[in-house]
Design an enzyme around this catalytic site. Structure first.
Site, PDB file in Angstrom:
ATOM      1  N   LYS A 123       8.165  -3.612  -9.813  1.00 39.69           N
ATOM      2  CA  LYS A 123       9.102  -4.475  -9.079  1.00 39.69           C
ATOM      3  C   LYS A 123       8.348  -5.666  -8.484  1.00 39.69           C
ATOM      4  O   LYS A 123       7.651  -5.537  -7.480  1.00 39.69           O
ATOM      5  CB  LYS A 123       9.796  -3.700  -7.948  1.00 39.69           C
ATOM      6  CG  LYS A 123      11.064  -4.420  -7.525  1.00 39.69           C
ATOM      7  CD  LYS A 123      11.445  -4.244  -6.082  1.00 39.69           C
ATOM      8  CE  LYS A 123      10.979  -5.308  -5.151  1.00 39.69           C
ATOM      9  NZ  LYS A 123      11.216  -6.706  -5.501  1.00 39.69           N
ATOM     10  N   GLU A 129      -1.446  -2.295   0.487  1.00 44.37           N
ATOM     11  CA  GLU A 129      -2.356  -3.378   0.874  1.00 44.37           C
ATOM     12  C   GLU A 129      -1.503  -4.489   1.465  1.00 44.37           C
ATOM     13  O   GLU A 129      -0.581  -4.978   0.811  1.00 44.37           O
ATOM     14  CB  GLU A 129      -3.169  -3.868  -0.331  1.00 44.37           C
ATOM     15  CG  GLU A 129      -4.212  -2.862  -0.801  1.00 44.37           C
ATOM     16  CD  GLU A 129      -5.239  -2.486   0.262  1.00 44.37           C
ATOM     17  OE1 GLU A 129      -5.495  -3.299   1.181  1.00 44.37           O
ATOM     18  OE2 GLU A 129      -5.764  -1.361   0.213  1.00 44.37           O
ATOM     19  N   CYS A 189      -3.788 -13.341   1.073  1.00 42.63           N
ATOM     20  CA  CYS A 189      -3.930 -12.316   2.111  1.00 42.63           C
ATOM     21  C   CYS A 189      -5.311 -12.423   2.758  1.00 42.63           C
ATOM     22  O   CYS A 189      -5.480 -12.062   3.919  1.00 42.63           O
ATOM     23  CB  CYS A 189      -3.716 -10.939   1.529  1.00 42.63           C
ATOM     24  SG  CYS A 189      -4.726 -10.646   0.070  1.00 42.63           S
ATOM     25  N   GLU A 247      -0.052 -13.387  11.341  1.00 38.02           N
ATOM     26  CA  GLU A 247      -0.254 -13.964  10.007  1.00 38.02           C
ATOM     27  C   GLU A 247       0.796 -15.043   9.778  1.00 38.02           C
ATOM     28  O   GLU A 247       1.990 -14.789   9.892  1.00 38.02           O
ATOM     29  CB  GLU A 247      -0.119 -12.878   8.928  1.00 38.02           C
ATOM     30  CG  GLU A 247      -0.385 -13.422   7.535  1.00 38.02           C
ATOM     31  CD  GLU A 247      -0.205 -12.382   6.426  1.00 38.02           C
ATOM     32  OE1 GLU A 247       0.853 -11.734   6.385  1.00 38.02           O
ATOM     33  OE2 GLU A 247      -1.128 -12.241   5.600  1.00 38.02           O
TER      34      GLU A 247
END
Ligand code: NAD
Length: 481
Positions: free
Chosen positions: A174, A249, A283, A381
């Site tokens: 997905k 992650e 990331c 973030e």
């Protein structure tokens, strides 16, 4: 243009939910470049059923059969590099040279993990009984769900699909709804190069519609997720009760620390690459520059000068920095620019949409100084090209600031003092650590993953032991009759 994006049991089908997935070029989003219905929960169940049906046969193929398929996939990815790279730049926005690099690396990953079809070995172990032979074997989990974000839209799927298939698992993949076109192209290649029907299934749909149906289904034997900490934590909670292997992650807020004896030019180059490469949408992006006050003025001047010289434009024109991926990310970037100023940070450069570029999701490379480590701009973030500079008095304070955060993905220190570097490696709370290097970038043969809110820390991805996540280990005692 096709609207069949769901690949179930070897057949392309149209989605059956009411969700419409609209694909836009972030450099020119006014006109969609694709639109199709997303998958339904029922189709997700069909994909899992197809993967389950294919599971026994694929799991029992010989390693040389699986590695041959994966080598062919790698060759085909390379042969179609230009077309694949253009697909990425058009729907995700990254500079075409970066897209080419990502596609080439994906071919490398398939080649690297192809070898693990033969190398995912167990051990022979000395037995306490001379009549008994003790050894371990590794077997595929069965059906694995692979869920990926948009920022490395072929690379991240590649580093999950390749080890999953090499070790004999079947897959329901997905991808992010922001980047369905490249996901579809990758699955076409897998199918064309000999991955049997049902072994890889593609479900493109809103996470809110299909996510839970996928991760909590009783026939899914493992879940590997890359994406935000918010969604990863949700999946961690919903899947934990089933006791199946899970790997998440997630986000990062990565520090680059500059000590007074550092090479200023190299530190500035690494900061620019880490903060603004990929429009800050990695990331492992450098989002906090933690700099000793004795060297701060020189480092910040060098960073600002470089930031102001970066070219910005559509990915297909290969600028230094492309647009943000989506309207949502664009809004987030400008929200944090406002917030940082309200919190009292000083806008040293950037913060605006570049002149004449109102038609795309562009923002100038942005540097804030006078940032307090507790400010939201220093803690959360952003996933955009917004760098917070935090000045510190000494090494101990630098380390404290680096660690005083929920995340723990990557971290870097610039110094000539290898004793300090050793201490940093020992003390910094991050899963990937660089000494005199960028916070971004990794070798395929090195394990990758974070700590704290950046990772479930169950298994690293990439590296020499990535196959472990995708396999059960059985301990066997075989006694002679
Ligand atoms: P996201 O968490 O919004 O989405 C990731 C994937 O999860 C998408 O495919 C999405 O559709 C799916 N999803 C959403 N809701 C779901 C649900 N309830 N169940 C199952 N799946 C669901 O992340 P994003 O915006 O696509 O990507 C950006 C994020 O990814 C950033 O936080 C970034 O740091 C992170 N990221 C982490 C790594 C890493 O290796 N640590 C690498 C790349 C990106």
């Amino acid at each position: 243009m096709t609207t069949n994006y769901q690949f179930i049991g070897g057949e392309w089908r149209e989605g059956q939910s009411d969700d419409e997935i609209v694909v836009r070029d972030p450099a020119d989003p006014a006109e969609p470049i694709g639109a199709f219905p997303g998958a339904s929960g029922g189709q997700t169940a069909d994909a899992i059923a197809a993967a389950k049906r294919a599971s026994t046969q694929w799991g029992q193929t010989t390693p040389d059969t699986r590695d041959a398929v994966l080598y062919d996939v790698a060759d085909r990815i390379e042969a179609e590099l230009e077309d694949l790279a253009e697909t990425i730049s058009r729907e995700e926005g990254k500079p075409i040279s970066s897209s080419r690099g990502e596609v080439a690396r994906t071919a490398e990953m398939f080649r690297y993990f192809a070898g693990y079809a033969r190398r995912s070995t167990g051990d022979t172990v000395p037995s306490n009984d001379p009549e008994t032979f003790t050894y371990t074997v590794r077997e595929p989990l069965g059906v694995v769900a692979l869920i990926t974000p948009w920022n490395f839209p072929i690379g991240t799927p590649g580093w999950k699909l390749a080890p999953a298939l090499a070790t004999g698992n079947t897959v329901v993949f997905k991808p992010s709804s922001e980047t369905p076109m490249i996901a579809r192209r990758l699955v076409e290649i897998l199918s064309a190069e000999g991955v049997p029907d049902g072994v890889v299934n593609l479900i493109v749909g809103a996470g809110s519609t299909v996510g839970d149906d996928l991760t909590t289904h009783e026939d899914v034997d493992g879940v590997s997720f890359t994406g935000s900490t918010e969604i990863g934590s949700h999946i961690g909670e919903t899947v934990a009760s089933r006791g199946i292997p899970i790997q998440t992650e997630m986000g990062g807020k990565n520090p680059l620390v500059v000590l007074p004896d550092a090479d200023v030019e190299s530190a500035a180059d690494a900061t620019i690459a880490g903060a603004f490469g990929g429009t800050g949408q990695a990331c492992t992006a450098t989002s906090r520059l933690i700099v000793h006050r004795d060297i701060s003025r020189r480092v910040v001047d060098a960073v600002v000068e470089r930031a102001e010289s970066l070219t910005i434009g559509p990915g297909m024109e290969d600028p230094d920095m492309g647009p943000a991926v989506s309207a949502d990310q664009d809004e987030t970037n400008f929200e944090y620019v406002d917030l940082a100023q309200k919190e009292g940070a000083t806008l040293r450069t950037g913060g605006d949409r570049p002149d004449g570029m109102e038609s795309g999701y562009y923002i100038e490379p942005t540097v804030f100084t006078d940032v307090d480590p507790e400010m939201r701009v220093a803690q959360e973030e952003i996933f955009g090209p917004v760098l917070s500079v935090i000045e510190v008095a000494d090494y101990d304070e630098a380390l404290e600031v680096a660690n005083d955060i929920d995340y723990g993905l990557s971290a870097s220190v610039f110094t000539a003092d290898m004793a300090k570097a050793r201490d940093f490696v020992r003390s910094v709370e991050a899963g990937v650590i660089k000494v005199n290097g960028t916070t971004t970038g990794s070798d395929i043969q090195m394990p990758f993953g974070g700590m704290k809110a950046s990772s479930s820390e169950t298994h690293k991805e990439l590296g020499q032991r990535a196959y472990k996540f995708y396999t059960h280990e059985k301990a066997v005692y075989r006694t002679d009759p």
